[in-house]
Design a protein around this motif. Structure first.
Motif, PDB file in Angstrom:
ATOM      1  N   VAL A 249      45.081  44.850  42.413  1.00 59.27           N
ATOM      2  CA  VAL A 249      45.876  43.891  41.601  1.00 59.27           C
ATOM      3  C   VAL A 249      47.275  44.226  41.058  1.00 59.27           C
ATOM      4  N   GLY A 250      47.750  45.335  41.541  1.00 59.52           N
ATOM      5  CA  GLY A 250      48.954  45.765  41.027  1.00 59.52           C
ATOM      6  C   GLY A 250      48.913  47.126  40.222  1.00 59.52           C
ATOM      7  N   GLY A 251      47.764  47.740  40.111  1.00 61.04           N
ATOM      8  CA  GLY A 251      47.663  49.028  39.425  1.00 61.04           C
ATOM      9  C   GLY A 251      46.348  49.312  38.742  1.00 61.04           C
ATOM     10  N   TRP A 252      46.156  50.536  38.279  1.00 62.61           N
ATOM     11  CA  TRP A 252      45.114  50.889  37.548  1.00 62.61           C
ATOM     12  C   TRP A 252      44.529  50.179  36.234  1.00 62.61           C
ATOM     13  N   ILE A 253      45.863  50.145  35.391  1.00 68.91           N
ATOM     14  CA  ILE A 253      45.454  49.397  34.022  1.00 68.91           C
ATOM     15  C   ILE A 253      46.299  48.246  34.073  1.00 68.91           C
ATOM     16  N   VAL A 254      45.780  47.174  34.842  1.00 69.05           N
ATOM     17  CA  VAL A 254      46.539  45.878  34.778  1.00 69.05           C
ATOM     18  C   VAL A 254      45.674  44.827  34.042  1.00 69.05           C
ATOM     19  N   PRO A 255      45.999  43.901  32.961  1.00 68.27           N
ATOM     20  CA  PRO A 255      44.868  43.227  32.362  1.00 68.27           C
ATOM     21  C   PRO A 255      44.599  42.067  33.356  1.00 68.27           C
ATOM     22  N   ILE A 256      43.194  41.897  33.334  1.00 68.29           N
ATOM     23  CA  ILE A 256      42.658  40.774  33.950  1.00 68.29           C
ATOM     24  C   ILE A 256      42.237  39.701  32.659  1.00 68.29           C
ATOM     25  N   THR A 257      41.941  40.331  31.732  1.00 67.15           N
ATOM     26  CA  THR A 257      41.700  39.227  30.597  1.00 67.15           C
ATOM     27  C   THR A 257      42.515  40.151  29.413  1.00 67.15           C
ATOM     28  N   ALA A 258      42.708  39.763  28.135  1.00 70.88           N
ATOM     29  CA  ALA A 258      43.275  40.419  27.000  1.00 70.88           C
ATOM     30  C   ALA A 258      42.738  41.578  26.723  1.00 70.88           C
ATOM     31  N   ASP A 259      41.546  41.778  27.122  1.00 68.57           N
ATOM     32  CA  ASP A 259      40.891  43.299  26.542  1.00 68.57           C
ATOM     33  C   ASP A 259      39.959  43.523  27.884  1.00 68.57           C
ATOM     34  N   TYR A 260      40.029  43.286  28.841  1.00 69.43           N
ATOM     35  CA  TYR A 260      39.722  43.758  30.302  1.00 69.43           C
ATOM     36  C   TYR A 260      40.670  44.137  31.287  1.00 69.43           C
ATOM     37  N   PHE A 261      40.452  45.123  31.827  1.00 73.85           N
ATOM     38  CA  PHE A 261      41.476  45.675  32.715  1.00 73.85           C
ATOM     39  C   PHE A 261      41.113  45.962  34.217  1.00 73.85           C
ATOM     40  N   SER A 262      42.070  46.146  35.094  1.00 75.63           N
ATOM     41  CA  SER A 262      41.375  46.577  36.418  1.00 75.63           C
ATOM     42  C   SER A 262      40.441  47.845  36.495  1.00 75.63           C
ATOM     43  N   SER A 263      41.142  48.675  35.637  1.00 72.95           N
ATOM     44  CA  SER A 263      40.184  49.826  35.451  1.00 72.95           C
ATOM     45  C   SER A 263      38.705  49.556  35.090  1.00 72.95           C
ATOM     46  N   ASP A 264      38.714  48.808  34.166  1.00 69.01           N
ATOM     47  CA  ASP A 264      37.283  48.351  33.810  1.00 69.01           C
ATOM     48  C   ASP A 264      36.476  47.669  34.835  1.00 69.01           C
ATOM     49  N   LEU A 265      37.040  46.996  35.678  1.00 66.20           N
ATOM     50  CA  LEU A 265      36.254  46.350  36.654  1.00 66.20           C
ATOM     51  C   LEU A 265      35.901  47.619  37.715  1.00 66.20           C
ATOM     52  N   ALA A 266      36.765  48.398  37.992  1.00 65.06           N
ATOM     53  CA  ALA A 266      36.506  49.506  38.952  1.00 65.06           C
ATOM     54  C   ALA A 266      35.211  50.217  38.376  1.00 65.06           C
ATOM     55  N   ALA A 267      35.274  50.433  37.063  1.00 64.65           N
ATOM     56  CA  ALA A 267      34.180  51.297  36.478  1.00 64.65           C
ATOM     57  C   ALA A 267      32.832  50.325  36.434  1.00 64.65           C
ATOM     58  N   ASP A 268      33.213  49.267  36.171  1.00 67.01           N
ATOM     59  CA  ASP A 268      32.040  48.370  36.013  1.00 67.01           C
ATOM     60  C   ASP A 268      31.042  48.056  37.216  1.00 67.01           C
ATOM     61  N   LEU A 269      31.978  48.181  38.448  1.00 63.12           N
ATOM     62  CA  LEU A 269      31.360  47.907  39.721  1.00 63.12           C
ATOM     63  C   LEU A 269      31.281  49.441  40.466  1.00 63.12           C
ATOM     64  N   ARG A 270      31.555  50.444  39.819  1.00 56.98           N
ATOM     65  CA  ARG A 270      31.418  51.989  40.247  1.00 56.98           C
ATOM     66  C   ARG A 270      31.939  51.929  41.653  1.00 56.98           C
ATOM     67  N   LEU A 271      33.389  51.698  41.910  1.00 56.85           N
ATOM     68  CA  LEU A 271      34.067  51.557  42.990  1.00 56.85           C
ATOM     69  C   LEU A 271      34.780  52.739  43.279  1.00 56.85           C
ATOM     70  N   PRO A 272      34.848  53.221  44.303  1.00 58.04           N
ATOM     71  CA  PRO A 272      35.628  54.406  44.706  1.00 58.04           C
ATOM     72  C   PRO A 272      37.079  53.719  44.823  1.00 58.04           C
ATOM     73  N   VAL A 273      38.046  54.510  44.284  1.00 58.03           N
ATOM     74  CA  VAL A 273      39.550  53.910  44.314  1.00 58.03           C
ATOM     75  C   VAL A 273      40.497  54.730  45.273  1.00 58.03           C
ATOM     76  N   LEU A 274      41.212  53.803  45.848  1.00 56.46           N
ATOM     77  CA  LEU A 274      42.350  54.234  46.896  1.00 56.46           C
ATOM     78  C   LEU A 274      43.598  53.832  46.273  1.00 56.46           C
ATOM     79  N   VAL A 275      44.376  54.902  45.802  1.00 59.68           N
ATOM     80  CA  VAL A 275      45.788  54.778  45.309  1.00 59.68           C
ATOM     81  C   VAL A 275      46.786  54.460  46.355  1.00 59.68           C
ATOM     82  N   VAL A 276      47.359  53.332  46.065  1.00 65.77           N
ATOM     83  CA  VAL A 276      48.420  53.248  47.062  1.00 65.77           C
ATOM     84  C   VAL A 276      49.688  53.260  46.154  1.00 65.77           C
TER      85      VAL A 276
END
Length: 159
Positions: A56-83
């Motif tokens: 959704v546009g980057g590693w540290i993009v807010p999903i809510t006021a205090d939860y970011f795309s990086s938090d979602l990746a960490a919570d789901l233990r996702l491998p990350v592909l950087v584009v």
């Protein structure tokens, strides 16, 4: 098949405007349900062989006021592909991102240089070479946007 399975199932969120999650979710009654996002991922993963979660546009993009795309990746233990767009400044962007991924103790699956008609300047012509020397992850330099097949190097990254 995966997209079909998802569209037949219940979606935890459906954000229509092409925007970062936080502004796109402004019209969602009650806001985004983070538990539903996680549960939806688990349910989908049980039904298909492979799930890709767009950043959704980057590693540290807010999903809510205090939860970011990086938090979602960490919570789901996702491998990350950087584009990243292959242009001046992308080296800094990519290197900062892969350092942040490592700091989150997640796997960086690889880097894709997205070349959408770059001007052919010195930066766009040398970025791939420089990245190959700086990062240990696989690099896909160019994607054939007309192909319906996932290129072999990208398939390997996503395993």
């Amino acid at each position: 098949a995966a997209a079909g399975a998802w569209t037949r199932g219940r979606r935890p969120a459906w954000l229509q405007p092409p925007a970062a999650p936080r502004p796109a979710a402004l019209g969602v009654k009650g806001g985004l349900d983070l538990n539903a996002l996680g549960d939806g991922f688990v349910r989908l993963k049980e039904r298909v062989d492979f799930v890709a979660v767009e950043g959704v546009g980057g590693w540290i993009v807010p999903i809510t006021a205090d939860y970011f795309s990086s938090d979602l990746a960490a919570d789901l233990r996702l491998p990350v592909l950087v584009v990243a767009h292959n242009k001046l400044g992308c080296l800094n962007h990519i290197l900062l991102t892969v350092c942040a991924i490592a700091a989150a103790d997640l796997k960086c699956a690889g880097v894709v240089l997205n070349d959408l008609g770059a001007a052919g300047d010195l930066a766009s012509e040398t970025n791939a070479d420089i990245l190959r020397r700086c990062v240990p992850w696989p690099l896909v330099e160019k994607l054939d946007l007309t192909s319906h097949e996932i290129p072999a190097p990208l398939r390997e990254m996503l395993r």
